[in-house]
Design an enzyme around this catalytic site. Structure first.
Site, PDB file in Angstrom:
ATOM      1  N   ARG A  75       0.856  -1.186   0.000  1.00 28.00           N
ATOM      2  CA  ARG A  75       0.000   0.000   0.000  1.00 28.00           C
ATOM      3  C   ARG A  75       0.887   1.228   0.000  1.00 28.00           C
ATOM      4  O   ARG A  75       2.098   1.136   0.155  1.00 28.00           O
ATOM      5  CB  ARG A  75      -1.052  -0.005   1.128  1.00 28.00           C
ATOM      6  CG  ARG A  75      -0.734  -0.691   2.415  1.00 28.00           C
ATOM      7  CD  ARG A  75       0.307  -0.018   3.243  1.00 28.00           C
ATOM      8  NE  ARG A  75       0.048   1.415   3.388  1.00 28.00           N
ATOM      9  CZ  ARG A  75       0.965   2.321   3.661  1.00 28.00           C
ATOM     10  NH1 ARG A  75       2.245   1.965   3.826  1.00 28.00           N
ATOM     11  NH2 ARG A  75       0.670   3.595   3.775  1.00 28.00           N
TER      12      ARG A  75
ATOM     13  N   ALA B 169       0.886   5.149  -2.229  1.00 25.89           N
ATOM     14  CA  ALA B 169       0.779   5.444  -3.667  1.00 25.89           C
ATOM     15  C   ALA B 169       2.017   5.043  -4.491  1.00 25.89           C
ATOM     16  O   ALA B 169       1.891   4.286  -5.467  1.00 25.89           O
ATOM     17  CB  ALA B 169       0.434   6.920  -3.846  1.00 25.89           C
TER      18      ALA B 169
ATOM     19  N   ARG C 226      -6.746  -0.103  -7.390  1.00 23.88           N
ATOM     20  CA  ARG C 226      -7.041   0.953  -6.412  1.00 23.88           C
ATOM     21  C   ARG C 226      -7.146   2.263  -7.196  1.00 23.88           C
ATOM     22  O   ARG C 226      -6.170   2.690  -7.814  1.00 23.88           O
ATOM     23  CB  ARG C 226      -5.957   1.039  -5.320  1.00 23.88           C
ATOM     24  CG  ARG C 226      -6.012  -0.149  -4.358  1.00 23.88           C
ATOM     25  CD  ARG C 226      -5.240   0.112  -3.085  1.00 23.88           C
ATOM     26  NE  ARG C 226      -5.997   0.897  -2.133  1.00 23.88           N
ATOM     27  CZ  ARG C 226      -5.486   1.371  -0.992  1.00 23.88           C
ATOM     28  NH1 ARG C 226      -4.215   1.136  -0.697  1.00 23.88           N
ATOM     29  NH2 ARG C 226      -6.224   2.083  -0.167  1.00 23.88           N
TER      30      ARG C 226
ATOM     31  N   ASP D 286      -2.018  10.749  -2.249  1.00 20.32           N
ATOM     32  CA  ASP D 286      -2.313   9.713  -3.251  1.00 20.32           C
ATOM     33  C   ASP D 286      -2.524  10.310  -4.628  1.00 20.32           C
ATOM     34  O   ASP D 286      -2.338   9.652  -5.639  1.00 20.32           O
ATOM     35  CB  ASP D 286      -3.551   8.920  -2.826  1.00 20.32           C
ATOM     36  CG  ASP D 286      -3.151   7.914  -1.773  1.00 20.32           C
ATOM     37  OD1 ASP D 286      -3.002   8.302  -0.607  1.00 20.32           O
ATOM     38  OD2 ASP D 286      -2.913   6.743  -2.145  1.00 20.32           O
TER      39      ASP D 286
ATOM     40  N   LYS E 257      -5.078   9.841   2.778  1.00 22.03           N
ATOM     41  CA  LYS E 257      -5.778   8.952   3.711  1.00 22.03           C
ATOM     42  C   LYS E 257      -6.904   9.679   4.449  1.00 22.03           C
ATOM     43  O   LYS E 257      -6.713  10.818   4.893  1.00 22.03           O
ATOM     44  CB  LYS E 257      -4.752   8.382   4.697  1.00 22.03           C
ATOM     45  CG  LYS E 257      -5.276   7.460   5.762  1.00 22.03           C
ATOM     46  CD  LYS E 257      -6.121   6.321   5.251  1.00 22.03           C
ATOM     47  CE  LYS E 257      -5.452   5.453   4.216  1.00 22.03           C
ATOM     48  NZ  LYS E 257      -6.415   4.569   3.502  1.00 22.03           N
TER      49      LYS E 257
HETATM   50  O1  MRU Z   1      -4.611   3.084   2.023  1.00 17.56           O
HETATM   51  P1  MRU Z   1      -3.125   3.343   1.978  1.00 17.56           P
HETATM   52  O2  MRU Z   1      -2.395   2.813   3.145  1.00 17.56           O
HETATM   53  O3  MRU Z   1      -2.548   2.921   0.655  1.00 17.56           O
HETATM   54  O4  MRU Z   1      -3.016   4.929   2.036  1.00 17.56           O
HETATM   55  C1  MRU Z   1      -1.738   5.492   1.949  1.00 17.56           C
HETATM   56  C2  MRU Z   1      -1.730   6.969   2.106  1.00 17.56           C
HETATM   57  O5  MRU Z   1      -2.759   7.608   2.240  1.00 17.56           O
HETATM   58  C3  MRU Z   1      -0.395   7.654   1.982  1.00 17.56           C
HETATM   59  O6  MRU Z   1      -0.380   8.829   2.732  1.00 17.56           O
HETATM   60  C4  MRU Z   1      -0.131   8.019   0.516  1.00 17.56           C
HETATM   61  O7  MRU Z   1      -0.322   6.919  -0.324  1.00 17.56           O
HETATM   62  C5  MRU Z   1       1.224   8.561   0.323  1.00 17.56           C
HETATM   63  S1  MRU Z   1       2.455   7.345   0.513  1.00 17.56           S
HETATM   64  C6  MRU Z   1       3.955   8.051   0.215  1.00 17.56           C
END
Ligand code: MRU
Length: 370
Positions: A73, A75, A115, A261, A272
């Site tokens: 998980r 981005a 996703r 993301d 998030k």
């Molecule tokens: O649902 P997730 O754990 O994939 O969400 C991740 C986030 O919201 C991160 O803050 C985002 O992807 C940036 S990661 C460098």
């Protein structure tokens, strides 16, 4: 050499050059992805920090499932996984009838849909597909896709290190930072975006402390961010998500740093769920709210946050904790995985090309063309 997560660097593996590059730049050894040349290995982030288990991905369907099931998980990390999933798909098409390029495009769509919010996934798949020339023979196409996937990974690490250098300069000394979810090594090719900046501040000699929101429902903060920071000897305390505003009001936070993301062309930020509430509280309490993201997260084709698709996930992620049902029998849950922070709440966006300030429209457009 052991990377600290139970996996040694192997000379014959195709990720050898990338890992060497990482270790030359930093001593942060956490890495979520390995690639042998035949198979992809993912550190199962659902089990951390209790258990270190690597999952072997042999084909594109397994890669897609790993992305949607949260084995991997964050981005940039799902972008890299998506790219290698397309490489695995291309290799499987070598022995299959049908048009290789249209098969690849179909596989690309399926990977992208795993996703929808993180634009890095579509960006990585499109970047690979743009390398495919019908003049090449199928074996050449597989090699070209593999080279491009490795390049995306290496560039992501380099971008994080540059971001850290720009971002750490924005922080005073001593400093206490609030972060949300996990925008660390685990969420990227290595090193991290928001956590990369925190690592950069520590390496620059700054006395840095971190409050990490636990981040319901997957607890990326309590499990992953805290694990990464403690591994790197950075002081970290976890808080429940709903404590963030009060802790800011108490004067305990100097800056908020989160990842993203997707960032729309006008600077609206998808991240998030819970990020928007933190940004509102930061504004109210006069605390700078920084977003750290590589330019692969900037989406100039999406004008504002309103057009960003927001993933909704299974209700069970809220009604259960682990295998135990906690919610009242029969009650429904609404599980948005992300929210949108409007650009007027963002102090600056830290990228590998520099620190972008409002008005974000022209700053983002310049960063994407420079
Ligand atoms: O649902 P997730 O754990 O994939 O969400 C991740 C986030 O919201 C991160 O803050 C985002 O992807 C940036 S990661 C460098």
């Amino acid at each position: 050499m052991d990377l600290g997560s139970g996996f040694k660097i192997k000379k014959g593996w195709k990720d050898y050059k990338i890992l060497k590059f990482l270790l030359e730049l930093t001593d942060s050894k956490i890495i979520p992805i390995r690639y042998s040349g035949k198979e992809l290995f993912l550190l199962d982030q659902r089990l951390l920090p209790k258990k270190i288990k690597w999952v072997c991905i042999k084909n594109a369907s397994q890669g897609i499932r790993a992305i949607s099931n949260m084995i991997v998980r964050g981005a940039p990390a799902i972008g890299i996984t998506g790219a290698f999933s397309l490489v695995l798909a291309a290799r499987s098409f070598l022995n299959k009838k049908g048009d290789l390029i249209s098969n690849l495009k179909d596989a690309g769509k399926q990977i992208t849909n795993a996703r929808p919010t993180a634009v890095n996934l579509k960006w990585a798949v499109d970047r690979l597909l743009s390398q495919v020339d019908p003049e090449f023979n199928p074996k050449e196409i597989v090699d070209i896709l593999e080279q491009e996937a490795l390049k995306i990974w290496e560039e992501d690490i380099a971008a994080n290190i540059k971001m850290a250098a720009f971002g750490q300069k924005l922080l005073p000394d001593p400093v206490t930072v609030l972060t949300h979810c996990n925008a660390g090594a685990l969420a990227t090719g290595a090193y991290g975006t928001a956590l990369g900046i925190i690592r950069g501040a520590k390496d620059a000699g700054k006395r840095i402390k971190v409050f990490a929101d636990e981040t319901r429902p997957w607890l990326q903060g309590a499990r992953l961010t805290a694990w990464e920071l403690l591994n790197d000897n950075i002081t970290c305390q976890i808080i429940i998500d709903s404590a963030a505003a009060f802790i800011m009001q108490q004067g305990l936070i100097d800056a908020v740093i989160v990842g993203a993301d997707r960032i729309a062309a006008n600077g609206d930020v998808a991240n998030k769920i819970g990020t928007y509430s933190i940004a509102l509280a930061a504004k109210e309490n006069d605390i700078p709210f920084y977003v750290a993201a590589p330019t692969s997260t900037l989406d100039i084709n999406t004008p504002t946050g309103k057009e960003i698709p927001i993933e909704t996930r299974d209700e069970k992620e809220i009604t259960y904790i682990g295998k135990t049902k906690i919610a009242t029998e029969g009650v429904k849950a609404l599980n948005f995985a992300f929210d949108i922070t409007p650009n007027n709440l963002v102090t600056a966006i830290i990228t590998e090309k520099g620190v972008l300030r409002p008005p974000f429209g022209p700053a983002i457009s310049n960063a994407c063309t420079a």
